[in-house]
Design a protein around this motif. Sequence first.
Motif: not given
Lengths: 152, 764
Positions: B373, B664, B259, B535, B725, B537
């Motif tokens: 995130r 999420g 995350f 990372y 994210e 996204s």
Amino acid sequence: MEITLTLNGKKIMDQIEPDLTLFDFLRDHNCYSVKCGCETTNCGLCTVFFDDTPVLSCSMLAARAAGHRITTLEGLQDEAKEFIGFIADQGADQCGFCNPGFVMNTIALLRENPDPTDDEIRQFLSGNLCRCSGYEGQLRGIRAFLESRRGK
Amino acid sequence: MEQKNYKAINKSVRKKDAMQLLLGKPVYTEDIAPKDALVVKLLRSSHANAIVNTIDTKVAKLVPGVVDVFTWEDVPNERYTTAGQTYPEASPYDRLIIDRHVRCVGDVVAIVAAESEKAANKALKTIKVNYEVLEPVLDFRTAKDNSILVHPEDNWVAPCEVGGTNKRNLVASENSEYGDVDKVLADCDIVLDRTYHTKAYNQAMMETFRTYTSYDRYGRLHVISSTQIVFHVRRILAHALGIPKNMIRVEKPRIGGGFGAKQTAVSEVYPAFVTMKTGRPAMLVFTREEAQIAGSPRHEMDVRVKLGANKDGKIRVLDLYTLSNSGAYGEHGPTTVGLSGHKSIPMYTGSLEAHRFNYDVVYTNTMAAGAYRGYGATQGIFALETTVNELAEMLNMDPTVIREKNMLKEGMLMPAYYNEIASACALDKCLAHCKEMFEWDKRYPVRDMGNGKVRAAGLGMAMQGSCISNLDVGSATVKLNDDGSYNLVIGAADMGTGCDTILAQMVAECMDCTVDDVTVFGADTDASPYDSGSYASSTTYITGKAVEKACEELKKKMSEVAAGLLDCSSDEIVFEGKTLRKINSGESVTVAEVGVKSQLNNDIITQASASHSSPVSPPPYMVGMVEIELDKMTGEVKVIDFMSVVDCGIPINPALARIQAEGGIVQGIGHTLFENITYNEMGRPVESSLMQYRIPTRLDMGNLKVEFEHSFEPTGPFGAKSIGEIVINTPAPAIAHAIYRATGVWHREIPITPEQIVMGKPDN
């Protein structure tokens, strides 16, 4: 001290320190499915069976297991295989770190209550944390398994 | 929307590692590290700001089983950052492996290496430290230009000009404006001026930070770590330890969640230092307490929104100022803050005449923040979406209608988003779809349940990016085997999200084979092609495109080999999946035959690598709607239903996309209602366990429903954008809105606890 117990169906004897936790004992004995997520009995990752009852191995002394049967996911692969494909079909395994504890407790649930409702599933597994999946996929997977079993 | 009949894309394929994970196989760092590795433990500061006067490790070194103890005197004096980011590094070089000046509770004071955990823990207790305790800066609102400096040192370095200076406790700052904001504000019927406060939150991934290090057979440092960023970790370690990059190999096994937490090298440097000093394998596993108090949480932010609108609900101008708390070190400080404006303001492109976005990022003597995130967008979106909800309620307008009037639509130029064009945007469809699915018109009116409980609804929109444009590099290598199967080698990190599988689906689509025909390996700095890591996204969008390119290249090479076998030129070869055929003839060879030929008297390699970067970062979009039941007596909020519609372009694997969204949303619910990081007056973090830092259980989230609206992103692989994210961004504004509907009070700080609700006290 010396203890004798049955681990995944095999009788074993070992010399242990009195303050050794069952969790550390099990990992020392190559039961790597047993994971630690919190050290404070909040996450459910270290769930194993003490005789047939699910317990949190991080908060139990190995000494208490003397004379008892301890079962980890290593010892329940076939029983797990009956339903975990349905979890995988949902993609709900995700990072997988919470999976062994969750699978163990689901086995306990299904042994105790073969046809649980959604609320009974949520309630029984509420001590098994998962940070990835949002839980719904795990629930859908269990439900799909129950439905397929009913259809058979 | 372009809709194609794909064979492997847009299919809910099982994750390749699913059965291994569900059966509890030993696949994580701690499972594969040899048992004879030294146990590394860290002595941590109990003071928020102090200088180590003296430190006595004599007794600790005598504890049986202790191999060595290291203090500030033993480490290099070269400052570095642990933030895992692409060149040029934006975060300041402000850390030492052990610093004599500790700047937050939890800062490392000594490293203990021992044969057993017991010996290491015993040694920790015998180290005597004498501190000169200094007054800390704990309130981020007073940090800028405070007379107390968190980083007074002279060897503080900002490798990038980001508007920061350690002499003002400033990590970064920037001002930007489009149009004449003050003029438009003066001309508006209504101006709302609101400040929203979001707290730091821990990622609380189930597997804490952990790293194993040893020397390999060539005498190089071999690092096995739970990380999202193997290549950045190699660079960070080389810098921190003062050794060449080619003397380090970093690989990741399976990762127990990230995350964003593992986009910072939180744990790697300590065991690496121990291995270098002792020559022995070493292993560091963070306890949950360490992960809680010395992790890499979200940046706490104050976001001030000035919104100017006409009485008819037209939003004409937005003016945002964000104050971000980077904590004791600057990791990701200069970059997270940007998203609070760049990924909130563009949602109202439809009507905006002008906008301004200024920010300051400050040091304080609290836990260093990092990547989580959402990365700043989460904070900015809570602020802006709540302001828009406040405007709607003030004007007595349905908040879905006010958004329809102002929102971004496909094809629009986004001045607030680097002048990119919204090439694929189904935000309007997401809103319409969610409104219908949720039965908004029926649930929006507040309903008193007659038992002291009230049901109310709220909503929020969100956007994110799909990479860092012009920066991130994704790469893939695809090679053919002699049985006709393929290997895909990547440097991106599957942290449970399923990118190994998603990228394999792309290979299967390109090479017209099954997903089972594709074996995936990653990530290892020695073996993988360079990839920024997982990372921002970016993996599906960036590395996915690299996979597509590599497959095209591989087909050409395979055609050349086939041409040799069929005695023709390679442009006469048609690739047909299982076979390669000579055009206008029945003659063909199988893929396996090409694979065998590649291993026999051959000089054409049947392997291809490709890299990809993107000049744009197409936003995914999302609408979330919530119904809560609020107990007026206790202030308890129960989420009844959370429904959302996501536009992530074409989902490569709909099941995995759905799980991303659900996971999420539940994290977002936790942040909005009960997760919190607080400090006592000495600067000590209070929530040091999962007992105090309560993350949502199955009983805290109500029913989730996620559906998709498809747009087709022309620059993405198979039309895909991102999803990792954005999914955390809608719960906070939606739930805060519903709580207002139920109580008449706007809570402008999250989390919103039952106590705050019962006291009826808004936060500003």
